[in-house]
Motif scaffolding. Structure first.
Motif, PDB file in Angstrom:
ATOM      1  N   MET A  68       0.835  -1.203   0.000  1.00 14.79           N
ATOM      2  CA  MET A  68       0.000   0.000   0.000  1.00 14.79           C
ATOM      3  C   MET A  68       0.873   1.257   0.000  1.00 14.79           C
ATOM      4  O   MET A  68       0.642   2.199  -0.757  1.00 14.79           O
ATOM      5  N   THR A  69       1.907   1.256   0.814  1.00 13.62           N
ATOM      6  CA  THR A  69       2.789   2.415   0.924  1.00 13.62           C
ATOM      7  C   THR A  69       3.528   2.681  -0.382  1.00 13.62           C
ATOM      8  O   THR A  69       3.554   3.815  -0.873  1.00 13.62           O
ATOM      9  N   ILE A  70       4.091   1.646  -0.975  1.00 13.12           N
ATOM     10  CA  ILE A  70       4.858   1.836  -2.209  1.00 13.12           C
ATOM     11  C   ILE A  70       3.938   2.180  -3.380  1.00 13.12           C
ATOM     12  O   ILE A  70       4.287   2.985  -4.237  1.00 13.12           O
ATOM     13  N   LEU A  71       2.742   1.618  -3.415  1.00 13.66           N
ATOM     14  CA  LEU A  71       1.779   1.997  -4.455  1.00 13.66           C
ATOM     15  C   LEU A  71       1.375   3.458  -4.301  1.00 13.66           C
ATOM     16  O   LEU A  71       1.296   4.196  -5.292  1.00 13.66           O
ATOM     17  N   GLU A  72       1.110   3.888  -3.062  1.00 15.37           N
ATOM     18  CA  GLU A  72       0.732   5.283  -2.837  1.00 15.37           C
ATOM     19  C   GLU A  72       1.836   6.230  -3.293  1.00 15.37           C
ATOM     20  O   GLU A  72       1.578   7.230  -3.960  1.00 15.37           O
ATOM     21  N   GLN A  73       3.079   5.918  -2.938  1.00 12.66           N
ATOM     22  CA  GLN A  73       4.205   6.754  -3.355  1.00 12.66           C
ATOM     23  C   GLN A  73       4.289   6.836  -4.877  1.00 12.66           C
ATOM     24  O   GLN A  73       4.522   7.911  -5.446  1.00 12.66           O
ATOM     25  N   ASN A  74       4.107   5.714  -5.543  1.00 16.74           N
ATOM     26  CA  ASN A  74       4.206   5.689  -7.001  1.00 16.74           C
ATOM     27  C   ASN A  74       3.032   6.373  -7.683  1.00 16.74           C
ATOM     28  O   ASN A  74       3.200   7.016  -8.717  1.00 16.74           O
ATOM     29  N   VAL A  75       1.820   6.256  -7.107  1.00 15.47           N
ATOM     30  CA  VAL A  75       0.665   6.955  -7.681  1.00 15.47           C
ATOM     31  C   VAL A  75       0.844   8.461  -7.536  1.00 15.47           C
ATOM     32  O   VAL A  75       0.572   9.223  -8.469  1.00 15.47           O
ATOM     33  N   GLN A  77       3.668  10.112  -7.411  1.00 23.87           N
ATOM     34  CA  GLN A  77       4.682  10.512  -8.383  1.00 23.87           C
ATOM     35  C   GLN A  77       4.125  10.496  -9.803  1.00 23.87           C
ATOM     36  O   GLN A  77       4.391  11.391 -10.594  1.00 23.87           O
ATOM     37  N   TYR A  78       3.317   9.484 -10.127  1.00 26.43           N
ATOM     38  CA  TYR A  78       2.688   9.400 -11.453  1.00 26.43           C
ATOM     39  C   TYR A  78       1.820  10.630 -11.705  1.00 26.43           C
ATOM     40  O   TYR A  78       1.888  11.236 -12.771  1.00 26.43           O
ATOM     41  N   GLU A  79       0.999  10.989 -10.714  1.00 32.32           N
ATOM     42  CA  GLU A  79       0.102  12.134 -10.875  1.00 32.32           C
ATOM     43  C   GLU A  79       0.878  13.454 -10.976  1.00 32.32           C
ATOM     44  O   GLU A  79       0.450  14.362 -11.681  1.00 32.32           O
ATOM     45  N   LYS A  80       1.988  13.566 -10.287  1.00 33.59           N
ATOM     46  CA  LYS A  80       2.823  14.759 -10.424  1.00 33.59           C
ATOM     47  C   LYS A  80       3.366  14.871 -11.844  1.00 33.59           C
ATOM     48  O   LYS A  80       3.488  15.960 -12.382  1.00 33.59           O
ATOM     49  N   THR A  81       3.683  13.730 -12.435  1.00 30.95           N
ATOM     50  CA  THR A  81       4.277  13.707 -13.773  1.00 30.95           C
ATOM     51  C   THR A  81       3.229  13.822 -14.872  1.00 30.95           C
ATOM     52  O   THR A  81       3.397  14.592 -15.824  1.00 30.95           O
ATOM     53  N   PHE A  82       2.126  13.066 -14.760  1.00 38.38           N
ATOM     54  CA  PHE A  82       1.174  12.933 -15.856  1.00 38.38           C
ATOM     55  C   PHE A  82      -0.199  13.545 -15.590  1.00 38.38           C
ATOM     56  O   PHE A  82      -1.043  13.572 -16.476  1.00 38.38           O
ATOM     57  N   GLY A  83      -0.471  13.976 -14.381  1.00 35.53           N
ATOM     58  CA  GLY A  83      -1.772  14.539 -14.052  1.00 35.53           C
ATOM     59  C   GLY A  83      -2.623  13.571 -13.250  1.00 35.53           C
ATOM     60  O   GLY A  83      -2.304  12.394 -13.105  1.00 35.53           O
ATOM     61  N   GLN A  84      -3.723  14.103 -12.752  1.00 32.19           N
ATOM     62  CA  GLN A  84      -4.612  13.343 -11.864  1.00 32.19           C
ATOM     63  C   GLN A  84      -5.189  12.113 -12.554  1.00 32.19           C
ATOM     64  O   GLN A  84      -5.610  12.160 -13.705  1.00 32.19           O
ATOM     65  N   ILE A  85      -5.222  11.021 -11.828  1.00 32.63           N
ATOM     66  CA  ILE A  85      -5.866   9.793 -12.289  1.00 32.63           C
ATOM     67  C   ILE A  85      -7.320   9.876 -11.845  1.00 32.63           C
ATOM     68  O   ILE A  85      -7.600  10.023 -10.658  1.00 32.63           O
ATOM     69  N   LYS A  86      -8.218   9.785 -12.786  1.00 32.66           N
ATOM     70  CA  LYS A  86      -9.643   9.860 -12.468  1.00 32.66           C
ATOM     71  C   LYS A  86     -10.204   8.441 -12.358  1.00 32.66           C
ATOM     72  O   LYS A  86      -9.903   7.580 -13.159  1.00 32.66           O
TER      73      LYS A  86
END
Length: 99
Positions: A68-75, A77-86
């Motif tokens: 859960m922790t590593i997924l949260e960190q990666n999500v 970072q992903y959103e910072k790079t590519f934008g919000q995941i809806k």
């Protein structure tokens, strides 16, 4: 206090290692472990959704929390790079399975 020495980590794939795509993950929880069931979901028509499960993975509560922790960190970072995941609002209302 001295920092502990970090071990060298070597990653290898076993002979039966496989990679698959999943757009469905079911989570079942009991007092001893978390069980993640991965599959592919296909909507046949408006009234029928078919899920084909292909892999189940048991995790200890500690590994589930680490995941859960590593997924949260990666999500994040992903959103910072590519934008919000809806996420479809109806998907967040799905009840969790507890056994």
């Amino acid at each position: 206090m001295a920092n502990p020495i970090q071990p060298s980590i070597q990653l290898t794939n076993t002979a039966d290692y496989r990679e698959n795509y999943a757009n469905s993950v079911q989570v079942r929880v009991n007092v001893w472990d978390f069980f993640l069931v991965f599959g592919t979901l296909q909507q046949q028509d408006e009234a029928k959704v078919e899920v084909s499960n292909f892999q189940g993975i048991y995790l200890s509560p500690q590994q589930a929390k680490a995941l859960m922790t590593i997924l949260e960190q990666n999500v994040v970072q992903y959103e910072k790079t590519f934008g919000q995941i809806k996420i479809d609002p109806s998907m967040s209302q799905a009840p969790a399975q507890i056994h």
